[in-house]
Design a protein around this motif. Structure first.
Motif, mmCIF file in Angstrom:
data_model
loop_
_atom_site.group_PDB
_atom_site.id
_atom_site.type_symbol
_atom_site.label_atom_id
_atom_site.label_comp_id
_atom_site.label_asym_id
_atom_site.label_seq_id
_atom_site.Cartn_x
_atom_site.Cartn_y
_atom_site.Cartn_z
ATOM 1 N N ASP A 77 0.851 -1.181 0.000
ATOM 2 C CA ASP A 77 0.000 0.000 0.000
ATOM 3 C C ASP A 77 0.891 1.236 0.000
ATOM 4 N N PRO A 78 0.802 2.094 -1.012
ATOM 5 C CA PRO A 78 1.747 3.216 -1.104
ATOM 6 C C PRO A 78 1.608 4.244 0.009
ATOM 7 N N LEU A 79 0.430 4.363 0.620
ATOM 8 C CA LEU A 79 0.229 5.371 1.659
ATOM 9 C C LEU A 79 0.865 4.949 2.977
ATOM 10 N N THR A 80 0.611 3.724 3.395
ATOM 11 C CA THR A 80 1.052 3.276 4.715
ATOM 12 C C THR A 80 2.329 2.449 4.686
ATOM 13 N N GLY A 81 2.696 1.932 3.502
ATOM 14 C CA GLY A 81 3.852 1.050 3.430
ATOM 15 C C GLY A 81 3.552 -0.361 3.895
ATOM 16 N N LEU A 82 2.309 -0.655 4.264
ATOM 17 C CA LEU A 82 1.937 -2.007 4.674
ATOM 18 C C LEU A 82 1.637 -2.866 3.439
ATOM 19 N N TYR A 83 1.567 -4.180 3.663
ATOM 20 C CA TYR A 83 1.104 -5.046 2.591
ATOM 21 C C TYR A 83 -0.332 -4.681 2.228
ATOM 22 N N ASN A 84 -0.704 -4.967 0.968
ATOM 23 C CA ASN A 84 -2.072 -4.704 0.546
ATOM 24 C C ASN A 84 -2.879 -6.003 0.495
ATOM 25 N N ARG A 85 -4.127 -5.884 0.084
ATOM 26 C CA ARG A 85 -5.023 -7.044 0.064
ATOM 27 C C ARG A 85 -4.511 -8.124 -0.888
ATOM 28 N N ARG A 86 -3.909 -7.693 -2.014
ATOM 29 C CA ARG A 86 -3.406 -8.655 -3.008
ATOM 30 C C ARG A 86 -2.397 -9.615 -2.399
ATOM 31 N N PHE A 87 -1.583 -9.115 -1.493
ATOM 32 C CA PHE A 87 -0.599 -9.974 -0.829
ATOM 33 C C PHE A 87 -1.199 -10.675 0.382
ATOM 34 N N ALA A 88 -2.022 -9.955 1.144
ATOM 35 C CA ALA A 88 -2.440 -10.442 2.459
ATOM 36 C C ALA A 88 -3.294 -11.702 2.380
ATOM 37 N N LEU A 89 -4.237 -11.768 1.449
ATOM 38 C CA LEU A 89 -5.136 -12.924 1.424
ATOM 39 C C LEU A 89 -4.425 -14.218 1.035
ATOM 40 N N PRO A 90 -3.581 -14.227 -0.007
ATOM 41 C CA PRO A 90 -2.805 -15.456 -0.259
ATOM 42 C C PRO A 90 -1.870 -15.802 0.894
#
Length: 490
Positions: free
Chosen positions: A295-308
């Motif tokens: 996620d460009p705003l927070t630097g956290l992983y996004n949904r695309r990465f998190a669910l797999p």
């Protein structure tokens, strides 16, 4: 790996003999008697590799440069009817020739060189295609950063044990190669004591046979040397079988140890340059992949990465019969923040909450932003009691400090958290990840309905052992400021 090979040689008999060798190896020879004819054939046929004669030195070197560095650049091997003078060798190599062979090289060496160069070109094209795919998706490359100086580690003796000649060789090489030169033994390299140099030059002693080349494979297996350019220095009159074996084992460069320092430096610099270029391309690909899952705003992983990744964590928990906890956290009344402070203020709140959540979690925990103001936390190996304690710690980390906004008063922010906690029995279900997400989402809605700024715990997927434990954890909500859980009124 058959391909089209441009064959330039003014001698008709050599063109016939070399063409027959190439055809026997499955390649398609494209014969040319003159440099202009070869250049035109290269333009029309787009060969995979070229063999260029140095019978006419000036024209041959010019043709090598046009083929190796021009549009649609291809690997080039130079052919010399007699041992060329050092100046001509250096000119051909500087123009882009990969090596200089006799006009009728032994079949085994020629075939190995073609395999080696064709595979290297294919690898480079594959890396470039992956990098270009990242660019086409709008993923920017990493900004150019500081690159450390080149480094080369030399194993063995380059001059057969003559210490004076060795010093002369190394001094000359150091003047012409912009790299730090280190010496080491094969044992040191195989035990990982040489760090991660850009290149390793393995110098074989006279009389060494193909069996000694096992060292090349062993070096390649070292984690720190997997990307290094492993080069081989061969004594004079080394047999074609040894050269072919070295190339097939992945030697980045095979150079004669009796070559002058100018040539050795050029060959090694070229090998290190290719290695550094591949490093840059891989870094660009890695950066593109990182951007695609971040996620460009927070630097956290996004949904695309998190669910797999959640599926992977759940599968690992099932395999190891371990617990895990899953939290969905949502910022309370976030729309009011956006309405009052604008999207810039909302972005500042999101970034600060992400920072605080990350500070409360361990390296094995997963934290991702999966929606506008929604965060996912997965806690591998944590049972219900531990997961509940983490959830409460996250809630308190957000509640206790206001968020400072640019050009505005600090704003108080709270989180509501829905927690699904699975014990060892519950994680054996194949749909544990999907069910945990659904239950955590439902628990989040309950936390919102019960007044916000609280954790709601759902243990309905847990095995019966949980309800038999002497533990205060039960389905219910965490009283703000305390870990004690209360069962909801029935």
């Amino acid at each position: 790996m058959p391909g089209r090979v441009l064959l330039h040689d003014p001698s008709t008999s050599r063109r016939i003999l070399l063409g027959a060798q190439l055809a026997a190896a499955g390649h398609v020879p494209l014969r040319a008697a003159s440099p202009p004819e070869a250049a035109e054939l290269a333009r029309r046929a787009a060969p995979d590799l070229a063999l260029v004669s140095l019978d006419e030195p000036e024209a041959g070197v010019a043709l090598i440069g046009a083929l190796a560095r021009g549009p649609g650049a291809i690997p080039v091997l130079a052919l010399a009817a007699a041992p060329p003078p050092p100046g001509l060798r250096l000119a051909a190599l500087a123009a882009g020739a990969e090596d200089i062979l006799e006009p009728l090289p032994e079949v085994v060496e020629l075939a190995a060189r073609i395999r080696h160069l064709t595979a290297r070109r294919a690898d480079a094209a594959e890396l470039a295609a992956s990098r270009d795919a990242c660019r086409s998706l709008g993923l920017a490359e990493a900004a150019a950063g500081f690159e450390p100086p080149w480094s080369l580690c030399i194993l063995g003796t380059a001059t057969g044990g003559d210490e004076r000649a060795e010093r002369t060789f190394l001094t000359g090489l150091g003047r012409r190669l912009p790299a730090r030169l280190d010496r080491a033994s094969a044992e040191a390299a195989l035990s990982g004591r040489i760090g991660a140099p850009d290149a390793v030059l393995v110098c074989l002693a006279p009389g060494t046979g193909p069996g000694a080349l096992q060292l090349l494979s062993e070096l390649r297996c070292q984690p720190a040397l997997r990307r290094a350019a492993i080069c081989l220095g061969l004594p004079a009159r080394t047999g074609a079988a040894t050269v072919a074996a070295a190339l097939d084992l992945g030697a980045a460069e095979v150079l004669p140890l009796d070559a002058p320092p100018e040539e050795a430096g050029l060959r090694l610099a070229r090998a290190i340059g290719r290695k550094r270029q591949a490093d840059r391309v891989r870094a660009a690909i890695d950066e593109g992949i990182r951007q695609s899952v971040t996620d460009p705003l927070t630097g956290l992983y996004n949904r695309r990465f998190a669910l797999p990744e959640l599926d992977r964590i759940a599968a690992a928990a099932r395999h190891r019969r371990q617990s895990f906890g899953l939290i969905i956290a949502d910022i309370d009344r976030f729309k009011a923040v956006n309405d009052r402070f604008g999207h810039g203020g909302g972005d500042a709140v999101l970034a600060e909450i992400a920072r605080r959540l990350a500070a409360e979690l361990g390296p094995g925990d997963l934290l991702a932003r999966i929606g506008g103001e929604e965060f996912l936390v997965v806690l591998p190996g944590r049972g219900p009691a531990e997961a509940a304690a983490v959830a409460e710690r996250l809630r308190r980390a957000i509640e206790r400090c206001s968020v400072r906004l640019p050009q505005a008063a600090p704003v108080a922010v709270t989180l509501s958290l829905g927690l699904a906690a699975l014990d060892e029995a519950a994680t054996t279900r194949t749909d544990a990840a999907v069910r945990a997400l659904a239950l955590a989402d439902a628990a989040l809605m309950r936390a919102k309905a019960e007044g916000r700024n609280r954790v709601w715990l759902d243990v309905t997927l847990a095995g019966s052992s949980l309800r038999d434990e002497a533990t205060p954890v039960r389905e219910g909500w965490l009283t703000p400021g305390r870990l004690t859980l209360r069962r909801p009124a029935v």
